[in-house]
Design a protein around this motif. Structure first.
Motif, mmCIF file in Angstrom:
data_model
loop_
_atom_site.group_PDB
_atom_site.id
_atom_site.type_symbol
_atom_site.label_atom_id
_atom_site.label_comp_id
_atom_site.label_asym_id
_atom_site.label_seq_id
_atom_site.Cartn_x
_atom_site.Cartn_y
_atom_site.Cartn_z
ATOM 1 N N GLU A 42 0.868 -1.054 -0.142
ATOM 2 C CA GLU A 42 -0.014 0.070 -0.013
ATOM 3 C C GLU A 42 0.954 1.100 0.061
ATOM 4 O O GLU A 42 1.949 1.115 0.380
ATOM 5 C CB GLU A 42 -0.921 -0.126 1.244
ATOM 6 C CG GLU A 42 -0.140 0.076 2.548
ATOM 7 C CD GLU A 42 -1.094 0.172 3.676
ATOM 8 O OE1 GLU A 42 -2.402 0.386 3.437
ATOM 9 O OE2 GLU A 42 -0.591 0.231 4.841
ATOM 10 N N LEU A 43 0.355 2.203 -0.437
ATOM 11 C CA LEU A 43 1.062 3.558 -0.470
ATOM 12 C C LEU A 43 0.213 4.596 0.292
ATOM 13 O O LEU A 43 -1.010 4.625 -0.182
ATOM 14 C CB LEU A 43 1.269 4.019 -2.069
ATOM 15 C CG LEU A 43 2.192 5.623 -2.105
ATOM 16 C CD1 LEU A 43 3.404 5.373 -1.362
ATOM 17 C CD2 LEU A 43 2.177 5.832 -3.459
ATOM 18 N N ILE A 44 0.753 5.149 1.275
ATOM 19 C CA ILE A 44 0.093 6.373 2.073
ATOM 20 C C ILE A 44 0.730 7.500 1.847
ATOM 21 O O ILE A 44 1.914 7.823 2.191
ATOM 22 C CB ILE A 44 -0.105 5.761 3.523
ATOM 23 C CG1 ILE A 44 -0.369 4.318 3.922
ATOM 24 C CG2 ILE A 44 -0.887 7.007 4.275
ATOM 25 C CD1 ILE A 44 -0.493 3.856 5.151
ATOM 26 N N ILE A 45 0.069 8.496 1.001
ATOM 27 C CA ILE A 45 0.463 9.765 0.824
ATOM 28 C C ILE A 45 0.084 10.835 1.949
ATOM 29 O O ILE A 45 -1.218 10.806 2.068
ATOM 30 C CB ILE A 45 0.026 10.350 -0.482
ATOM 31 C CG1 ILE A 45 0.505 9.223 -1.556
ATOM 32 C CG2 ILE A 45 0.367 11.745 -0.993
ATOM 33 C CD1 ILE A 45 -0.220 9.344 -2.845
ATOM 34 N N PHE A 46 0.949 11.586 2.563
ATOM 35 C CA PHE A 46 0.525 12.526 3.659
ATOM 36 C C PHE A 46 0.792 13.828 2.761
ATOM 37 O O PHE A 46 1.869 14.125 2.569
ATOM 38 C CB PHE A 46 1.580 12.322 4.821
ATOM 39 C CG PHE A 46 1.139 11.173 5.471
ATOM 40 C CD1 PHE A 46 0.119 11.310 6.637
ATOM 41 C CD2 PHE A 46 1.443 9.883 5.401
ATOM 42 C CE1 PHE A 46 -0.532 9.995 7.342
ATOM 43 C CE2 PHE A 46 1.294 8.863 6.198
ATOM 44 C CZ PHE A 46 0.295 8.953 7.233
ATOM 45 N N ASN A 47 0.006 14.445 2.714
ATOM 46 C CA ASN A 47 -0.267 15.722 1.812
ATOM 47 C C ASN A 47 -0.426 17.034 2.736
ATOM 48 O O ASN A 47 -1.076 17.192 3.489
ATOM 49 C CB ASN A 47 -1.353 15.887 0.837
ATOM 50 C CG ASN A 47 -1.424 17.179 0.203
ATOM 51 O OD1 ASN A 47 -0.195 17.763 -0.078
ATOM 52 N ND2 ASN A 47 -2.514 17.682 -0.329
ATOM 53 N N ASN A 48 0.722 17.688 3.137
ATOM 54 C CA ASN A 48 0.818 18.802 4.017
ATOM 55 C C ASN A 48 0.925 20.009 3.284
ATOM 56 O O ASN A 48 1.629 20.752 3.568
ATOM 57 C CB ASN A 48 1.920 18.519 5.010
ATOM 58 C CG ASN A 48 1.901 19.664 6.213
ATOM 59 O OD1 ASN A 48 0.829 20.052 6.479
ATOM 60 N ND2 ASN A 48 2.912 19.962 6.793
ATOM 61 N N HIS A 49 -0.116 20.134 2.638
ATOM 62 C CA HIS A 49 -0.271 21.370 1.602
ATOM 63 C C HIS A 49 -1.790 21.935 1.740
ATOM 64 O O HIS A 49 -2.746 20.952 1.798
ATOM 65 C CB HIS A 49 0.052 20.842 0.024
ATOM 66 C CG HIS A 49 0.151 22.010 -0.757
ATOM 67 N ND1 HIS A 49 -0.910 22.586 -1.575
ATOM 68 C CD2 HIS A 49 1.217 22.682 -1.064
ATOM 69 C CE1 HIS A 49 -0.604 23.664 -2.334
ATOM 70 N NE2 HIS A 49 0.998 23.776 -1.934
ATOM 71 N N PRO A 50 -1.927 23.036 1.548
ATOM 72 C CA PRO A 50 -3.225 23.593 1.584
ATOM 73 C C PRO A 50 -4.210 23.043 0.705
ATOM 74 O O PRO A 50 -5.439 23.072 0.903
ATOM 75 C CB PRO A 50 -3.100 25.173 1.210
ATOM 76 C CG PRO A 50 -1.632 25.513 1.695
ATOM 77 C CD PRO A 50 -0.853 24.134 1.403
ATOM 78 N N GLU A 51 -3.884 22.708 -0.714
ATOM 79 C CA GLU A 51 -4.672 22.152 -1.535
ATOM 80 C C GLU A 51 -4.656 20.582 -1.490
ATOM 81 O O GLU A 51 -3.724 19.946 -1.516
ATOM 82 C CB GLU A 51 -4.040 22.385 -3.034
ATOM 83 C CG GLU A 51 -4.774 22.158 -4.080
ATOM 84 C CD GLU A 51 -4.098 22.214 -5.626
ATOM 85 O OE1 GLU A 51 -4.349 21.547 -6.528
ATOM 86 O OE2 GLU A 51 -3.308 23.459 -5.576
ATOM 87 N N ASP A 52 -5.996 20.266 -1.389
ATOM 88 C CA ASP A 52 -6.183 18.670 -0.775
ATOM 89 C C ASP A 52 -5.897 17.908 -2.375
ATOM 90 O O ASP A 52 -6.036 18.318 -3.499
ATOM 91 C CB ASP A 52 -7.683 18.416 -0.442
ATOM 92 C CG ASP A 52 -7.904 18.792 0.913
ATOM 93 O OD1 ASP A 52 -6.831 19.170 1.511
ATOM 94 O OD2 ASP A 52 -9.002 18.783 1.262
ATOM 95 N N ILE A 53 -5.378 16.727 -2.104
ATOM 96 C CA ILE A 53 -5.168 15.707 -2.891
ATOM 97 C C ILE A 53 -6.435 15.086 -2.913
ATOM 98 O O ILE A 53 -6.868 14.476 -2.105
ATOM 99 C CB ILE A 53 -4.084 14.881 -3.067
ATOM 100 C CG1 ILE A 53 -2.773 15.860 -3.036
ATOM 101 C CG2 ILE A 53 -3.922 13.881 -4.086
ATOM 102 C CD1 ILE A 53 -1.280 15.198 -2.982
#
Length: 83
Positions: A42-53
């Motif tokens: 599995e790949l878990i991406i943690f996006n710490n950016h104001p624009e959601d993915i």
């Protein structure tokens, strides 16, 4: 052919990918993840950016998860989200 029983023979490997607004690099990381032939991953991406993915349904099918927002450190991410 149903490969589900075969997949369960392998321990699950969780790949953690933190990112902050580096979408071109993220696309490349996802591509390399998908090229791996290990069956139970599995790949878990943690996006710490104001624009959601928002993951495309095709990515969800390949066991790719996205966590948007927050300030994550590597060890706490693994402890909280890896299965």
């Amino acid at each position: 052919m149903n490969i589900e029983p075969l997949i369960s023979m392998y321990p699950k490997v969780s790949c953690i990918c933190p990112t902050r607004g580096r979408f071109d690099t993220l696309r490349e990381a996802i591509s390399f993840f998908l090229l791996q032939d290990y069956p139970n991953k599995e790949l878990i991406i943690f996006n710490n950016h104001p624009e959601d993915i928002t993951p495309h349904p095709k990515l969800i099918k390949h066991n790719i998860k996205v966590v948007n927002g927050g300030d994550y450190s590597g060890r706490s991410m693994q402890a909280i989200y890896a299965e």
